[in-house]
Design a protein around this motif. Structure first.
Motif, short mmCIF file in Angstrom:
data_model
loop_
_atom_site.label_atom_id
_atom_site.label_comp_id
_atom_site.label_asym_id
_atom_site.label_seq_id
_atom_site.Cartn_x
_atom_site.Cartn_y
_atom_site.Cartn_z
N ARG A 29 0.78 -1.08 0.18
CA ARG A 29 0.02 -0.02 -0.04
C ARG A 29 0.83 1.12 0.04
N ILE A 62 1.70 5.04 0.38
CA ILE A 62 0.98 6.05 1.02
C ILE A 62 1.27 7.50 0.55
N GLY A 118 -5.71 10.76 7.44
CA GLY A 118 -5.01 9.74 6.99
C GLY A 118 -4.50 9.81 5.48
N GLY A 159 -1.64 11.38 4.66
CA GLY A 159 -0.15 11.21 4.89
C GLY A 159 0.43 12.38 5.30
N SER A 198 1.15 13.28 8.71
CA SER A 198 2.24 12.68 9.27
C SER A 198 3.34 12.15 8.86
N THR A 199 3.05 11.27 7.93
CA THR A 199 4.03 10.74 7.09
C THR A 199 5.08 11.12 6.55
N TYR A 215 11.47 7.27 9.07
CA TYR A 215 11.53 6.30 7.96
C TYR A 215 12.40 6.87 6.89
N GLN A 258 1.37 15.41 17.68
CA GLN A 258 0.20 15.20 18.46
C GLN A 258 0.02 14.54 19.64
P1 ATP Z 1 -4.17 12.62 10.59
O1 ATP Z 1 -4.59 13.72 10.14
O2 ATP Z 1 -5.45 11.55 10.94
O3 ATP Z 1 -3.12 12.38 11.67
P2 ATP Z 1 -2.44 12.01 8.46
O4 ATP Z 1 -2.71 12.58 7.14
O5 ATP Z 1 -1.08 12.46 9.29
O6 ATP Z 1 -3.50 11.75 9.39
P3 ATP Z 1 -0.65 9.62 8.32
O7 ATP Z 1 -0.61 9.58 9.77
O8 ATP Z 1 0.27 10.13 7.50
O9 ATP Z 1 -1.96 10.52 7.78
O10 ATP Z 1 -1.21 8.23 7.61
C1 ATP Z 1 -1.38 8.05 6.24
C2 ATP Z 1 -1.74 6.48 6.16
O11 ATP Z 1 -0.64 5.74 6.45
C3 ATP Z 1 -2.93 6.26 6.87
O12 ATP Z 1 -3.83 5.55 6.08
C4 ATP Z 1 -2.28 5.15 8.12
O13 ATP Z 1 -3.22 4.16 8.07
C5 ATP Z 1 -1.11 4.78 7.36
N1 ATP Z 1 -0.15 4.50 8.37
C6 ATP Z 1 0.24 5.40 9.37
N2 ATP Z 1 1.20 4.83 10.33
C7 ATP Z 1 1.39 3.53 9.80
C8 ATP Z 1 2.40 2.44 10.28
N3 ATP Z 1 3.26 2.51 11.24
N4 ATP Z 1 2.13 1.22 9.49
C9 ATP Z 1 1.46 1.01 8.46
N5 ATP Z 1 0.57 2.22 8.05
C10 ATP Z 1 0.58 3.37 8.93
#
Ligand code: ATP
Length: 607
Positions: free
Chosen positions: A378, A380, A401, A403, A405-406, A415, A446
């Motif tokens: 998957r 991201i 969700g 991405g 925080s990623t 990572y 957060q």
């Molecule tokens: P939010 O605003 O809710 O915090 P976000 O935009 O920061 O969301 P991320 O935390 O970057 O979203 O997550 C992006 C996607 O990656 C999500 O679908 C989540 O399920 C997935 N994800 C996040 N962390 C992991 C992990 N450690 N292992 C697998 N998948 C992950």
């Protein structure tokens, strides 16, 4: 007598799973185990000599008893009798004294080896990538650090020394017996293995009960862990589950009552069997010895027979434990293998050998066609491109969700990217010295992680050298100073388990102060999605606004005021940047941002 000895505190029998999972003992494995022992070879040699001397001396009183009876008592020689008794006492005292030295040295070696392994493991685990901690059970990691390594310690203190002392004791006992009378000695050799049969079958029964009761205690521990933690109790209270949880706990505890009683009784029967068998052996020796003496005119003496009986009972323990050595051996090899498995896990994120540490820092970040996935199936992030110029600020907005925080996790290399690159001042982050890189980036996340300590300790975590003046300034900037000094204990206030004694807003302000003490080049602020009351929110806003102006920053923003403070807005959806620009342009564009504005930001503004 406990059947739960041996490495790992488990029974003396291998379970089916253990048999199936028995590791292959290769030369490499043995060499690797030996490499932990090697640095202590001198101390081990001392232990070896001490064990040998203590075992030989330990057998002496038994042998001297023969002389006491024959030459002292029957020979009616008081002078000799006293001398022999004194010699016996002295020898026994000497052997115990050496025993003390040996166990001290032994513990010393085991403690040092354990220390070496634990520190190596701890350092290694700290280098493991973030994905290791998200995908491995925390309990499992801690078990390897604690029980597996202490299992190794037991192998060294118990197993190794017991093999050695048992073998020596047996050899000395046998030699002494054969020197006295070969017929009785041979009888003894035949009797000893008989003793071990009842021990083994009773032990097996007890071991299976022990396993059952261990499974129940695991269940009970699970219930306790779940319900007696802070979050567990919140859940229990809010869903009125007290009665149900108590019933669940009591049902498991009742199972344990029955099992424990059975287990204890198995032990009791076991002792009856053992003591019956152990009395049969000496009786046989007396009988055969008597027949030899009376019917066959053998030159065997009363003293000889007494020595035989006493030596026989000393052989019982060593034989029994030597029979179990295979179990200890397999179990210890399994333990070493488990430990090595962790130590061999590759450290995927570390400084490259030719890593650079720039001496001039500006703080430009560039994402160039970044693709990233946590799991292979998957993706991201699907091609992220943006530039954050030193001194400017960017707000990331987008649905949950998407991405966001990623993206920020990739900057301090929590990572690594799958393809494309993230660079800092024109250098790929993978080529920068990792310590340097992480020094440059400060994140207020957060999940504000505070550890259970005082406010001061939590603040100093970022910068142990921070002066009182620096701490005061940082707290003032983070709008938390007044709160702290109004606490009864001020900076010495305990924050509680994971900071739970503080409110969400207080925690976040404290973690802003902590980041300020770190004084990073790039400031990353992951705004809490959870609603804070407006006073709390304003306090955070007041703290963060001037910082954004001062520092190169990235904000994951959920509130319009934060978004407006940034120079540029990137709208993230499904791992892509779908829009970017300023609020005034985006809000009119009629895309994702307009929708987010209508559904979230505007409402928040009105409330
Ligand atoms: P939010 O605003 O809710 O915090 P976000 O935009 O920061 O969301 P991320 O935390 O970057 O979203 O997550 C992006 C996607 O990656 C999500 O679908 C989540 O399920 C997935 N994800 C996040 N962390 C992991 C992990 N450690 N292992 C697998 N998948 C992950």
């Amino acid at each position: 007598m406990s059947m739960r000895g041996g490495p790992g505190g488990r029974g003396a029998y291998l379970t089916e799973e253990e048999k199936a999972a028995a590791p292959k003992v290769t030369k490499e494995l043995l060499a690797r185990v030996a490499s932990y022992l090697l640095p202590y070879w001198k101390q081990m040699l001392i232990v070896l000599i001490a064990i040998a001397v203590a075992s030989v001396l330990g057998m002496m009183p038994a042998v001297l008893t023969g002389k006491i009876i024959d030459d002292g008592l029957i020979g009616r020689n008081l002078d000799l009798l006293v001398k022999l008794i004194l010699a016996s006492l002295a020898v026994s005292f000497g052997s115990n004294l050496i025993g003390v030295l040996q166990s001290w040295m032994n513990t010393w070696i085991a403690e040092h080896i354990t220390y070496d392994m634990r520190s190596q493991m701890f350092r290694h685990l700290q280098k493991m990538p973030q994905s290791f901690f998200t995908s491995n059970n925390q309990g499992d990691i801690i078990t390897r650090m604690t029980s597996d390594i202490s299992g190794v310690q037991r192998i060294i203190t118990d197993t190794l020394t017991s093999i050695l002392s048992n073998v020596i004791t047996l050899i000395v006992a046998l030699a002494a017996m054969y020197r006295r009378n070969w017929i009785l000695a041979t009888l003894g050799v035949m009797i000893v293995p008989l003793f071990t049969i009842p021990t083994r079958s009773a032990g097996k029964k007890r071991w299976s009960l022990t396993r059952e009761s261990q499974a129940v205690s695991d269940e009970i521990n699970g219930i306790l862990n779940e319900t007696l933690s802070v979050s567990g109790q919140t859940l229990v209270k809010l869903f009125n589950r007290e009665e149900r949880e108590a019933e669940k706990y009591e049902a498991a505890a009742r199972k344990q009552i029955a099992l424990n009683i059975k287990e204890n009784m198995a032990g009791r029967w076991f002792r009856v069997v053992i003591s019956t068998f152990t009395t049969i052996g000496p009786m046989l020796i007396y009988l055969v010895g008597g027949i030899l003496m009376m019917k066959y005119n053998s030159d065997i003496t009363v003293g000889d027979i007494t020595v035989m009986v006493s030596l026989l009972s000393r052989m019982y323990g060593p034989v029994n434990s030597l029979l179990n050595i295979q179990v200890d051996w397999i179990r210890s090899m399994a333990m070493f293998t488990r430990i090595f498995e962790y130590l061999d896990m590759p450290v995927s994120i570390e400084s490259a050998p030719d890593a650079v540490t720039p001496d001039h820092v500006e703080g430009n970040i560039v994402f160039d066609d970044v693709h990233f996935s946590y799991e292979p199936s998957r993706e991201i992030l699907k091609g992220i491109n943006f530039e954050l110029k030193a001194g400017s600020s960017i707000a990331l907005v987008g649905p949950s969700g998407s991405g966001k925080s990623t993206i920020i996790n990739l900057i301090p290399r929590l990572y690594d990217v799958d393809s494309g690159s993230v660079s800092f001042d024109g250098i790929d982050v993978r080529k920068l010295d990792l310590t340097f890189l992480r020094e440059q980036v400060g994140i207020v996340s957060q999940e504000t992680y505070l550890f259970n300590g005082t406010i001061m300790e939590n603040l100093k975590y970022a910068n142990p050298k921070a002066t009182g003046q620096m701490i005061m300034e940082a707290c003032k900037k983070a709008n938390i100073y007044d709160f702290i000094v109004n606490q009864e204990k001020g900076f010495n206030t305990m924050v509680g388990n994971r900071g739970l004694k503080l409110s969400g807003g207080e925690k976040q302000r404290l973690s802003i102060a902590r980041v300020l003490l770190k004084d990073p080049t790039i400031l990353i602020f992951d705004e809490a999605t959870s609603a804070l009351d407006s006073i709390s929110e304003n306090l955070i806003q007041e703290a963060i606004d001037p910082l954004i102006k001062e520092k190169t920053s990235i904000l994951i923003a959920h509130r319009l005021s934060t978004i407006l403070a940034a120079d540029e807005i990137l709208v993230i959806k499904d791992g892509m940047i779908v829009e970017h620009g300023k609020h005034s342009e985006l809000v009119k564009a009629g895309g994702v941002y307009t929708e987010l504005y209508e559904t979230q930001f505007k409402k928040a503004l009105e409330s």
